[in-house]
Design a protein around this motif. Structure first.
Motif, PDB file in Angstrom:
ATOM      1  N   LEU B 216       0.535  -1.255   0.003  1.00 29.43           N
ATOM      2  CA  LEU B 216      -0.032  -0.082   0.036  1.00 29.43           C
ATOM      3  C   LEU B 216       0.852   1.068   0.056  1.00 29.43           C
ATOM      4  O   LEU B 216       0.611   2.119  -0.797  1.00 29.43           O
ATOM      5  CB  LEU B 216      -1.154   0.019   1.245  1.00 29.43           C
ATOM      6  N   VAL B 217       1.935   1.085   0.670  1.00 31.09           N
ATOM      7  CA  VAL B 217       2.860   2.281   0.801  1.00 31.09           C
ATOM      8  C   VAL B 217       3.492   2.450  -0.548  1.00 31.09           C
ATOM      9  O   VAL B 217       3.564   3.826  -1.031  1.00 31.09           O
ATOM     10  CB  VAL B 217       3.734   2.129   1.810  1.00 31.09           C
ATOM     11  N   GLU B 218       3.938   1.542  -1.160  1.00 34.03           N
ATOM     12  CA  GLU B 218       4.607   1.414  -2.457  1.00 34.03           C
ATOM     13  C   GLU B 218       3.671   2.171  -3.537  1.00 34.03           C
ATOM     14  O   GLU B 218       4.100   2.784  -4.285  1.00 34.03           O
ATOM     15  CB  GLU B 218       5.186   0.303  -2.884  1.00 34.03           C
ATOM     16  N   GLU B 219       2.400   1.599  -3.361  1.00 38.90           N
ATOM     17  CA  GLU B 219       1.547   1.842  -4.531  1.00 38.90           C
ATOM     18  C   GLU B 219       0.791   3.420  -4.362  1.00 38.90           C
ATOM     19  O   GLU B 219       0.826   4.114  -5.164  1.00 38.90           O
ATOM     20  CB  GLU B 219       0.388   1.026  -4.533  1.00 38.90           C
ATOM     21  N   HIS B 220       0.779   3.714  -2.961  1.00 41.99           N
ATOM     22  CA  HIS B 220      -0.095   5.143  -2.974  1.00 41.99           C
ATOM     23  C   HIS B 220       1.006   5.845  -1.991  1.00 41.99           C
ATOM     24  O   HIS B 220       0.466   7.167  -1.796  1.00 41.99           O
ATOM     25  CB  HIS B 220      -1.391   4.704  -1.961  1.00 41.99           C
ATOM     26  N   GLY B 221       2.148   5.856  -1.632  1.00 49.37           N
ATOM     27  CA  GLY B 221       3.039   6.895  -1.089  1.00 49.37           C
ATOM     28  C   GLY B 221       2.516   7.361   0.058  1.00 49.37           C
ATOM     29  O   GLY B 221       1.949   6.886   1.063  1.00 49.37           O
ATOM     30  N   ASP B 222       2.883   8.977   0.281  1.00 45.06           N
ATOM     31  CA  ASP B 222       2.865   9.478   1.769  1.00 45.06           C
ATOM     32  C   ASP B 222       1.542   9.606   2.223  1.00 45.06           C
ATOM     33  O   ASP B 222       1.335   9.331   3.584  1.00 45.06           O
ATOM     34  CB  ASP B 222       3.329  10.982   1.314  1.00 45.06           C
ATOM     35  N   PRO B 223       0.334   9.543   1.645  1.00 42.00           N
ATOM     36  CA  PRO B 223      -1.047   9.527   2.198  1.00 42.00           C
ATOM     37  C   PRO B 223      -1.119   8.155   3.127  1.00 42.00           C
ATOM     38  O   PRO B 223      -1.663   8.198   4.274  1.00 42.00           O
ATOM     39  CB  PRO B 223      -2.200   9.740   1.068  1.00 42.00           C
ATOM     40  N   VAL B 224      -0.476   7.129   2.582  1.00 39.46           N
ATOM     41  CA  VAL B 224      -0.805   5.896   3.215  1.00 39.46           C
ATOM     42  C   VAL B 224       0.358   5.598   4.388  1.00 39.46           C
ATOM     43  O   VAL B 224      -0.032   5.455   5.505  1.00 39.46           O
ATOM     44  CB  VAL B 224      -0.493   4.558   2.424  1.00 39.46           C
ATOM     45  N   TRP B 225       1.372   6.274   4.190  1.00 37.36           N
ATOM     46  CA  TRP B 225       2.393   6.166   5.089  1.00 37.36           C
ATOM     47  C   TRP B 225       2.212   6.930   6.395  1.00 37.36           C
ATOM     48  O   TRP B 225       2.409   6.642   7.454  1.00 37.36           O
ATOM     49  CB  TRP B 225       3.923   6.583   4.510  1.00 37.36           C
ATOM     50  N   ASP B 226       1.692   8.143   5.966  1.00 40.27           N
ATOM     51  CA  ASP B 226       1.300   9.206   7.145  1.00 40.27           C
ATOM     52  C   ASP B 226       0.210   8.369   7.846  1.00 40.27           C
ATOM     53  O   ASP B 226       0.008   8.586   9.108  1.00 40.27           O
ATOM     54  CB  ASP B 226       0.693  10.421   6.482  1.00 40.27           C
ATOM     55  N   ALA B 227      -0.912   7.772   7.127  1.00 44.74           N
ATOM     56  CA  ALA B 227      -2.013   7.330   7.978  1.00 44.74           C
ATOM     57  C   ALA B 227      -1.207   6.149   8.979  1.00 44.74           C
ATOM     58  O   ALA B 227      -1.812   5.779   9.965  1.00 44.74           O
ATOM     59  CB  ALA B 227      -3.056   6.912   6.891  1.00 44.74           C
ATOM     60  N   THR B 228      -0.553   5.266   8.263  1.00 42.86           N
ATOM     61  CA  THR B 228       0.099   4.265   9.210  1.00 42.86           C
ATOM     62  C   THR B 228       0.475   4.693  10.314  1.00 42.86           C
ATOM     63  O   THR B 228       0.452   4.121  11.407  1.00 42.86           O
ATOM     64  CB  THR B 228       0.930   3.597   8.086  1.00 42.86           C
ATOM     65  N   GLN B 229       1.556   5.628  10.206  1.00 44.39           N
ATOM     66  CA  GLN B 229       2.320   6.349  11.234  1.00 44.39           C
ATOM     67  C   GLN B 229       1.316   7.093  12.218  1.00 44.39           C
ATOM     68  O   GLN B 229       1.290   6.458  13.756  1.00 44.39           O
ATOM     69  CB  GLN B 229       3.132   7.323  10.865  1.00 44.39           C
ATOM     70  N   GLN B 230       0.354   7.760  11.858  1.00 42.26           N
ATOM     71  CA  GLN B 230      -0.939   8.148  12.870  1.00 42.26           C
ATOM     72  C   GLN B 230      -1.540   7.231  13.548  1.00 42.26           C
ATOM     73  O   GLN B 230      -1.931   7.304  14.854  1.00 42.26           O
ATOM     74  CB  GLN B 230      -1.633   9.219  12.182  1.00 42.26           C
ATOM     75  N   ARG B 231      -1.777   6.116  12.950  1.00 42.41           N
ATOM     76  CA  ARG B 231      -2.642   4.933  13.361  1.00 42.41           C
ATOM     77  C   ARG B 231      -2.049   4.471  14.553  1.00 42.41           C
ATOM     78  O   ARG B 231      -2.370   4.044  15.706  1.00 42.41           O
ATOM     79  CB  ARG B 231      -3.100   4.021  12.253  1.00 42.41           C
ATOM     80  N   MET B 232      -0.545   4.052  14.410  1.00 42.51           N
ATOM     81  CA  MET B 232       0.277   3.263  15.213  1.00 42.51           C
ATOM     82  C   MET B 232       0.234   4.336  16.371  1.00 42.51           C
ATOM     83  O   MET B 232       0.397   3.899  17.472  1.00 42.51           O
ATOM     84  CB  MET B 232       1.572   3.045  14.574  1.00 42.51           C
ATOM     85  N   GLU B 233       0.506   5.499  16.136  1.00 42.06           N
ATOM     86  CA  GLU B 233       0.698   6.552  17.300  1.00 42.06           C
ATOM     87  C   GLU B 233      -0.471   6.468  18.297  1.00 42.06           C
ATOM     88  O   GLU B 233      -0.328   6.566  19.278  1.00 42.06           O
ATOM     89  CB  GLU B 233       0.924   7.921  16.691  1.00 42.06           C
ATOM     90  N   ALA B 234      -1.769   6.306  17.629  1.00 43.88           N
ATOM     91  CA  ALA B 234      -2.997   6.283  18.338  1.00 43.88           C
ATOM     92  C   ALA B 234      -2.956   5.049  19.054  1.00 43.88           C
ATOM     93  O   ALA B 234      -3.501   5.217  20.320  1.00 43.88           O
ATOM     94  CB  ALA B 234      -4.102   6.708  17.425  1.00 43.88           C
ATOM     95  N   LEU B 235      -2.523   4.040  18.670  1.00 47.96           N
ATOM     96  CA  LEU B 235      -2.988   2.728  19.176  1.00 47.96           C
ATOM     97  C   LEU B 235      -1.919   2.159  20.080  1.00 47.96           C
ATOM     98  O   LEU B 235      -1.948   1.230  20.816  1.00 47.96           O
ATOM     99  CB  LEU B 235      -3.349   1.953  18.185  1.00 47.96           C
ATOM    100  N   LEU B 236      -0.738   2.688  20.098  1.00 46.40           N
ATOM    101  CA  LEU B 236       0.374   2.163  20.792  1.00 46.40           C
ATOM    102  C   LEU B 236       0.079   2.331  22.185  1.00 46.40           C
ATOM    103  O   LEU B 236       0.140   1.353  22.845  1.00 46.40           O
ATOM    104  CB  LEU B 236       1.535   2.848  20.463  1.00 46.40           C
ATOM    105  N   PRO B 237      -0.260   3.569  22.720  1.00 47.59           N
ATOM    106  CA  PRO B 237      -0.608   3.638  24.221  1.00 47.59           C
ATOM    107  C   PRO B 237      -1.478   2.721  24.731  1.00 47.59           C
ATOM    108  O   PRO B 237      -1.289   1.877  25.474  1.00 47.59           O
ATOM    109  CB  PRO B 237      -0.948   5.018  24.326  1.00 47.59           C
ATOM    110  N   PRO B 238      -3.009   2.311  24.001  1.00 48.72           N
ATOM    111  CA  PRO B 238      -3.728   1.367  24.715  1.00 48.72           C
ATOM    112  C   PRO B 238      -3.258  -0.003  24.234  1.00 48.72           C
ATOM    113  O   PRO B 238      -3.513  -0.692  25.468  1.00 48.72           O
ATOM    114  CB  PRO B 238      -5.012   1.630  23.828  1.00 48.72           C
ATOM    115  N   ALA B 239      -2.464  -0.246  23.464  1.00 49.17           N
ATOM    116  CA  ALA B 239      -1.864  -1.528  23.106  1.00 49.17           C
ATOM    117  C   ALA B 239      -0.921  -2.050  24.448  1.00 49.17           C
ATOM    118  O   ALA B 239      -0.968  -3.016  25.099  1.00 49.17           O
ATOM    119  CB  ALA B 239      -1.041  -1.678  22.006  1.00 49.17           C
TER     120      ALA B 239
END
Lengths: 138, 293
Positions: B216-239
């Motif tokens: 997904l990152v290779e095909e769609h670039g920054d929007p996917v990479w940014d969303a990936t990072q933001q989602r991890m950032e949001a879910l790491l604390p509860p995890a």
């Protein structure tokens, strides 16, 4: 005019920005303790430290630090110039930088810091609002 | 009527060398184990010899795994549907094996609860606030969104939640710790065998998740990479909160378990996977096409 990151003037400007940030105040009500931010470099002359005394949503003191501050600091976060540049410009969130190993907790533990993820984020938001220059970062 | 086209009767055929097909072939060899064939007789004897807190610790962990496996079984289907609708036959084939394996994980933990712990009551008391955030809200919401939003960002957020957080930070770390408890204490050989199988299955699931995010990152670039990072950032604390809440439930942990050990393992694994996904941004998917899985 931009201030060199981790300089004494930058640290003091950050303290003002932190204390002016209501989101930081709200997020950090349970944070008690000082933190030393450390730029690690292969050349010891390029190493920099900033000491922040943070207490329940308030920054009581901020200044450039030295190795002697390590004893007094409750937590130490260390990384190279590039890592701090990414964090302080908002490219990488502090928690991601830690989990990715770009920033290392050299004093304190991840378990202790995790409940304070939002305050760490707001701390960075405050610092990022200070116009800064990053010597040595392309 | 338009004639339907089929990849398997076209010159394209099946891409056996693609990462999902390589995982599919591994699943057929390594994922074939029967939860019913595991002998739990020694486990039952060992269980009766544990003290009350040791039993409570294992019951807590098992209840988290049981409900977690149920969640991932119930919530995977929308991702399979996305792959089917995008015509990604190889990915759908692997996800079919993936889902079958998750269903077996559900079965094996229920066997443990029924036959080893002899536990038939309500175990939701073990599902702490952070656990509820991850399994009760974040996971079904992210996966359910794929029913009406198949955008690359929605797929990435679903995969981060399912693969990187639930399977990566939580299941893999949890199974590592659970297996260590049993192995270090020389107890419950049946469950040791089951967890060895689980870990092997999960490693393939994680490899697929890392591949999916990389693609997904290779095909769609920054929007996917940014969303990936933001989602991890949001879910790491509860995890990480799930792990912390296990430890804070006891004044002193049984079996010599140490929180730092769990967190260090979770961080190391997370770091390796993120580094691999990040590499795609500069190097493309070449590594995936050439090597493992």
């Amino acid at each position: 005019m931009s201030l060199e990151v981790f300089s004494d003037a930058w640290a003091r400007a950050c303290a003002v920005a932190i204390n002016d940030n209501p989101s930081y105040r709200a997020a950090a009500v349970t944070w008690e303790g000082s933190i030393l931010l450390h730029i690690v470099a292969s050349d010891p002359g390029s190493e920099r430290r900033v000491y922040l005394d943070l207490w329940r949503g308030e920054c009581r003191e901020a200044r450039s630090g030295t190795a002697t501050d390590e004893d007094a600091a409750r937590y130490i976060l260390a990384g190279d110039h590039a890592a701090w540049h990414q964090v302080l410009t908002g490219v990488t969130a502090p928690i991601m930088a830690i989990m990715m190993g770009k920033l290392r907790i050299t004093k304190g533990s991840l378990a202790e810091l995790l409940p304070h993820v939002e305050s760490a984020k707001q701390l960075v938001v405050s610092a990022a609002s200070v116009r800064a220059s990053f010597p040595g970062v392309a | 009527m338009t004639a339907r086209s089929y990849v398997t009767t076209s010159v394209r055929g099946l891409r056996h060398d693609s990462p999902p097909m390589r995982l599919w072939h591994k699943s057929k060899q390594l994922g074939v184990w029967d939860p019913r064939a595991i002998d739990f007789s020694r486990d039952r004897e060992d269980w009766t010899r544990l003290d009350a807190q040791e039993r409570d610790t294992l019951l807590r962990l098992s209840s988290l795994f049981q409900a977690g496996e149920e969640s991932v079984t119930l919530d995977l289907l929308p991702l399979m549907m996305v792959m089917a609708e995008e015509g990604r036959l190889e990915e759908e084939m692997y996800l079919a094996a993936f889902l079958w394996e998750e269903a077996k994980h559900v079965e094996v933990f229920r066997r443990f609860l029924d036959e080893v712990a002899d536990e038939h009551g309500d175990l939701t008391r073990y599902h702490t606030p952070s656990y509820q955030v991850v399994f009760g809200d974040a996971l079904p919401t992210a996966m359910g969104r794929l029913r009406h939003d198949r955008s690359p960002v929605a797929q990435a957020e679903a995969s981060v939640t399912y693969n990187m957080i639930v399977e990566g930070v939580l299941a893999e770390t949890g199974y590592e710790g659970y297996h260590a408890i049993l192995a270090r204490n020389g107890i419950m050989p049946g469950m040791q065998t089951a967890v060895t199988y689980l870990k092997r299955d999960e490693s393939r699931h994680l490899a697929y998740g890392v591949y999916l995010l990389s693609r997904l990152v290779e095909e769609h670039g920054d929007p996917v990479w940014d969303a990936t990072q933001q989602r991890m950032e949001a879910l790491l604390p509860p995890a990480i909160g799930v792990i912390q809440e296990i430890f804070s439930s006891y004044e002193r942990m049984s079996f010599g378990l140490k929180l730092e050990e769990f967190l260090d393992f979770a961080m190391r694994q997370f770091q390796a996977r993120m580094t691999r996904i990040a590499r795609v941004r500069t190097e493309g998917l070449g590594e995936w096409e050439a090597g493992d899985p």
